[in-house]
Design a protein around this motif. Structure first.
Motif, PDB file in Angstrom:
ATOM      1  N   VAL A  57       1.820  -6.713  12.134  1.00 23.94           N
ATOM      2  CA  VAL A  57       1.031  -6.640  10.688  1.00 23.94           C
ATOM      3  C   VAL A  57       1.800  -5.653   9.742  1.00 23.94           C
ATOM      4  O   VAL A  57       1.815  -4.585  10.028  1.00 23.94           O
ATOM      5  N   ARG A  58       2.149  -6.147   8.665  1.00 25.26           N
ATOM      6  CA  ARG A  58       2.919  -5.540   7.570  1.00 25.26           C
ATOM      7  C   ARG A  58       1.703  -5.319   6.227  1.00 25.26           C
ATOM      8  O   ARG A  58       1.155  -6.222   6.098  1.00 25.26           O
ATOM      9  N   ILE A  59       1.772  -4.080   5.991  1.00 27.00           N
ATOM     10  CA  ILE A  59       0.792  -3.706   5.024  1.00 27.00           C
ATOM     11  C   ILE A  59       1.240  -3.062   3.747  1.00 27.00           C
ATOM     12  O   ILE A  59       2.265  -2.410   3.780  1.00 27.00           O
ATOM     13  N   THR A  60       1.089  -3.513   2.601  1.00 25.65           N
ATOM     14  CA  THR A  60       1.755  -3.210   1.379  1.00 25.65           C
ATOM     15  C   THR A  60       0.906  -2.305   0.685  1.00 25.65           C
ATOM     16  O   THR A  60      -0.376  -2.465   0.458  1.00 25.65           O
ATOM     17  N   PRO A  61       1.025  -1.101   0.438  1.00 28.08           N
ATOM     18  CA  PRO A  61       0.116   0.175  -0.068  1.00 28.08           C
ATOM     19  C   PRO A  61      -0.441  -0.167  -1.368  1.00 28.08           C
ATOM     20  O   PRO A  61       0.375  -1.209  -2.124  1.00 28.08           O
ATOM     21  N   VAL A  62      -1.412   0.451  -1.734  1.00 28.68           N
ATOM     22  CA  VAL A  62      -1.843   0.140  -3.114  1.00 28.68           C
ATOM     23  C   VAL A  62      -0.887   0.533  -4.295  1.00 28.68           C
ATOM     24  O   VAL A  62      -0.433  -0.062  -5.320  1.00 28.68           O
ATOM     25  N   ASP A  63      -0.353   1.800  -3.621  1.00 29.46           N
ATOM     26  CA  ASP A  63       0.972   2.544  -4.754  1.00 29.46           C
ATOM     27  C   ASP A  63       2.073   2.329  -3.848  1.00 29.46           C
ATOM     28  O   ASP A  63       2.291   3.094  -2.881  1.00 29.46           O
ATOM     29  N   THR A  64       3.098   1.590  -4.338  1.00 37.23           N
ATOM     30  CA  THR A  64       4.307   1.429  -3.655  1.00 37.23           C
ATOM     31  C   THR A  64       5.454   2.038  -4.146  1.00 37.23           C
ATOM     32  O   THR A  64       6.460   2.038  -3.715  1.00 37.23           O
ATOM     33  N   SER A  65       5.084   2.971  -5.088  1.00 41.99           N
ATOM     34  CA  SER A  65       6.200   3.882  -5.824  1.00 41.99           C
ATOM     35  C   SER A  65       7.010   4.983  -4.765  1.00 41.99           C
ATOM     36  O   SER A  65       5.964   5.466  -4.042  1.00 41.99           O
ATOM     37  N   GLY A  66       8.168   4.861  -4.559  1.00 44.29           N
ATOM     38  CA  GLY A  66       8.574   5.737  -3.366  1.00 44.29           C
ATOM     39  C   GLY A  66       8.570   5.421  -2.027  1.00 44.29           C
ATOM     40  O   GLY A  66       8.807   6.081  -1.110  1.00 44.29           O
ATOM     41  N   VAL A  67       8.275   4.056  -1.991  1.00 43.81           N
ATOM     42  CA  VAL A  67       8.031   3.461  -0.536  1.00 43.81           C
ATOM     43  C   VAL A  67       9.342   2.579  -0.381  1.00 43.81           C
ATOM     44  O   VAL A  67       9.633   1.594  -1.023  1.00 43.81           O
ATOM     45  N   SER A  68      10.059   2.929   0.947  1.00 44.20           N
ATOM     46  CA  SER A  68      11.270   2.273   1.282  1.00 44.20           C
ATOM     47  C   SER A  68      11.315   1.468   2.206  1.00 44.20           C
ATOM     48  O   SER A  68      11.726   0.190   2.371  1.00 44.20           O
ATOM     49  N   VAL A  69       9.989   1.747   3.254  1.00 46.57           N
ATOM     50  CA  VAL A  69       9.591   0.802   4.374  1.00 46.57           C
ATOM     51  C   VAL A  69       8.121   0.903   4.344  1.00 46.57           C
ATOM     52  O   VAL A  69       7.446   1.800   4.368  1.00 46.57           O
ATOM     53  N   LYS A  70       7.746  -0.385   4.439  1.00 49.77           N
ATOM     54  CA  LYS A  70       6.128  -0.383   4.289  1.00 49.77           C
ATOM     55  C   LYS A  70       5.740  -0.217   5.605  1.00 49.77           C
ATOM     56  O   LYS A  70       6.303  -0.199   6.791  1.00 49.77           O
ATOM     57  N   PRO A  71       4.324   0.366   5.699  1.00 47.69           N
ATOM     58  CA  PRO A  71       3.518   0.592   6.820  1.00 47.69           C
ATOM     59  C   PRO A  71       3.427  -0.503   7.622  1.00 47.69           C
ATOM     60  O   PRO A  71       3.448  -1.860   7.100  1.00 47.69           O
ATOM     61  N   ALA A  72       3.138  -0.678   8.870  1.00 44.73           N
ATOM     62  CA  ALA A  72       3.130  -1.754   9.484  1.00 44.73           C
ATOM     63  C   ALA A  72       2.529  -1.325  11.125  1.00 44.73           C
ATOM     64  O   ALA A  72       2.524  -0.155  11.246  1.00 44.73           O
ATOM     65  N   ILE A  73       1.859  -2.381  11.852  1.00 46.48           N
ATOM     66  CA  ILE A  73       1.511  -2.360  13.158  1.00 46.48           C
ATOM     67  C   ILE A  73       2.277  -3.247  13.929  1.00 46.48           C
ATOM     68  O   ILE A  73       2.100  -4.364  13.724  1.00 46.48           O
ATOM     69  N   GLY A  74       2.693  -2.710  15.187  1.00 46.06           N
ATOM     70  CA  GLY A  74       3.280  -3.847  16.025  1.00 46.06           C
ATOM     71  C   GLY A  74       3.384  -3.339  17.518  1.00 46.06           C
ATOM     72  O   GLY A  74       2.732  -2.204  17.865  1.00 46.06           O
ATOM     73  N   PRO A  75       4.068  -4.051  18.212  1.00 45.68           N
ATOM     74  CA  PRO A  75       4.123  -3.594  19.891  1.00 45.68           C
ATOM     75  C   PRO A  75       4.962  -2.434  20.001  1.00 45.68           C
ATOM     76  O   PRO A  75       5.952  -2.342  19.424  1.00 45.68           O
TER      77      PRO A  75
END
Length: 471
Positions: free
Chosen positions: A220-238
């Motif tokens: 599951v890949r999550i795009t934050p509300v504020d993406t400024s300064g984000v190079s790798v998006k948060p995620a949930i995985g095995p």
């Protein structure tokens, strides 16, 4: 009045008119006089038919007419029934035509009520609502609205499809599927995501989770509300035996993640040379902080709890276990400890240790009172060892009650080797009297001899307060 003549009657009407004329002719009584011939019971008249059939008897014609009258009577009943059904059909057709003339009429319902239709091609230009429909072969519609249930083996829908209930036993191939609920559905592969344009976004994809080394996993890949300064998006995985929750990575290199499985849980944050870790495992829990100035750690288990800090100036440790609580400060090979044990509070300095309780309640050991010496009063002469220090107290006098003289020096005992100072140590003691008071000089030599001298003649001396170091 003009008689209405139908030049193009349908088959039923034409048949009914023909049978009516035949019946009227058969019942007519007024015929031209043809003469009367009595044939009796055995007489007969015969003739030859145009087709060449000879010997046709008049008596056979009479029997044939009787049979024709019976069949004509049956035909009249059948015609009456047909006329009634034709009347009903005409009424239905008139009602159907009226509904066709009205654009708001329900065409499908009129067709179903009027007849059972089997057709190879049906075109409905406005709307068709069918209560029950079985469609055989290929059915192509621009829009279909099913209020109850649609069951089929093969279907291709190119327009808008709106179902209250759809049961598909095979594969569903669609560019877009929208609806409020999907029940009992297995979705395999591809991408599932929330609506574009919302505050943030959640995506379920085959490559939804990207590990720190760049390896891609389903997640599951999550795009934050504020993406400024984000190079790798948060995620949930095995991850290993469990899962990893990745907090993403900033453009400055800061990142965090949480790893969980049946062995424990770990939380990690890092940025350049700084990091923080916390873990809970089956046998212990720990926290670790690393920065440019040093490292701090907290470790806890069922048997010990330890807090430590290390830096270039040394280290400090607090440790608690079932035997003791320890506070330690160390620099290089030199260390100092305070240990709280069942026996009391100890000070440990390398190989030297002493019970701090002895500072206010030391253990006193009696000094010898040799021949010629006495314990006149007050405290008995004694010593105590506190750490690397020897304490003395008590009073000495002469056994004969005489005075110690200023012109003499006296040595009442020798200290054992383990209690001798590395260097000879001197101090002051008290003597008898308040008027014209004096003092005495006390000295413990490294060789073991204890010696004193008085500043005035006195009957006793006191060693209270005298001490020396063993090292």
């Amino acid at each position: 009045m003009v008689k209405r003549l139908n030049l193009n009657p349908d088959q039923a009407t034409a048949m009914a008119d023909l049978m009516g004329k035949l019946s009227a002719a058969a019942r007519a009584k007024d015929t031209p006089t043809a003469g009367v011939k009595d044939l009796g019971t055995a007489g007969d008249v015969t003739w030859t038919r145009p087709d060449g059939t000879a010997g046709v008897s008049i008596r056979d014609v009479d029997a044939d007419l009787a049979d024709a009258r019976g069949r004509l009577s049956d035909a009249e009943g059948t015609i009456a029934d047909a006329a009634e059904r034709i009347t009903d059909a005409q009424e239905t057709a008139d009602a159907t035509k009226a509904r066709l003339d009205d654009p708001s009429a329900d065409l499908a319902e009129a067709i179903v009520q009027a007849m059972t239709t089997e057709t190879k091609f049906l075109v409905v230009t406005d709307e068709a609502i069918l209560n029950h429909a079985t469609l055989l072969g290929e059915t192509v519609v621009d829009q279909i609205n099913v209020r109850d249930k649609l069951i089929g083996t093969d279907g291709v829908f190119t327009g808008t499809v709106d179902f209250a209930n759809i049961n598909v036993t095979g594969d569903v191939l669609a560019a877009n599927i929208s609806g409020e609920h999907l029940y009992g559905t297995v979705v395999e592969g591809g991408l599932i995501k929330t609506t574009d344009g919302l505050q943030g976004q959640v995506e379920l994809a085959d490559d939804g989770y990207v590990d720190a080394d760049g390896t891609k996993y389903p997640g599951v890949r999550i795009t934050p509300v504020d993406t400024s300064g984000v190079s790798v998006k948060p995620a949930i995985g095995p991850n290993g035996y469990g899962l990893k929750i990745n907090g993403g990575r900033s453009s400055s290199g800061a990142s965090s993640y949480a790893a969980l499985d049946f062995n424990g849980a770990q939380l990690n944050w890092s940025k350049e040379s700084s990091s923080a870790k916390a873990g809970v495992f089956s046998d212990q829990a720990s926290m670790n902080f690393t920065g440019t100035t040093g490292e701090g750690q907290l470790l806890a288990s069922a048997s010990v709890v330890q807090i430590s800090q290390e830096n270039t100036a040394g280290s400090a440790i607090i440790q608690v276990d079932k035997d003791a609580a320890i506070l330690e400060k160390r620099k290089g090979s030199t260390g100092y400890q305070l240990r709280l044990e069942d026996s009391g509070l100890w000070y440990v300095d390398g190989s030297t240790s002493f019970l701090i309780n002895d500072l206010w309640e030391p253990t006193w050991n009696n000094l010898p009172i040799a021949s010629g010496w006495s314990w006149p009063h007050g405290r008995r002469p004694a010593y105590a060892v506190v750490g690397n220090k020897v304490l003395m107290r008590g009073r000495y006098g002469r056994a004969d009650g005489g005075n110690f003289l200023t012109s003499e020096s006296y040595s009442p005992f020798d200290m054992p080797p383990a209690l001798r100072p590395a260097e000879t140590t001197s101090g002051l003691g008290n003597v008898a009297g308040f008027v014209n008071a004096g003092c005495c000089r006390l000295e413990q030599s490294s060789g073991g001899t204890f010696t004193f001298g008085v500043s005035k003649n006195t009957s006793w001396i006191a060693m209270d307060g005298f001490s020396y170091d063993l090292i």
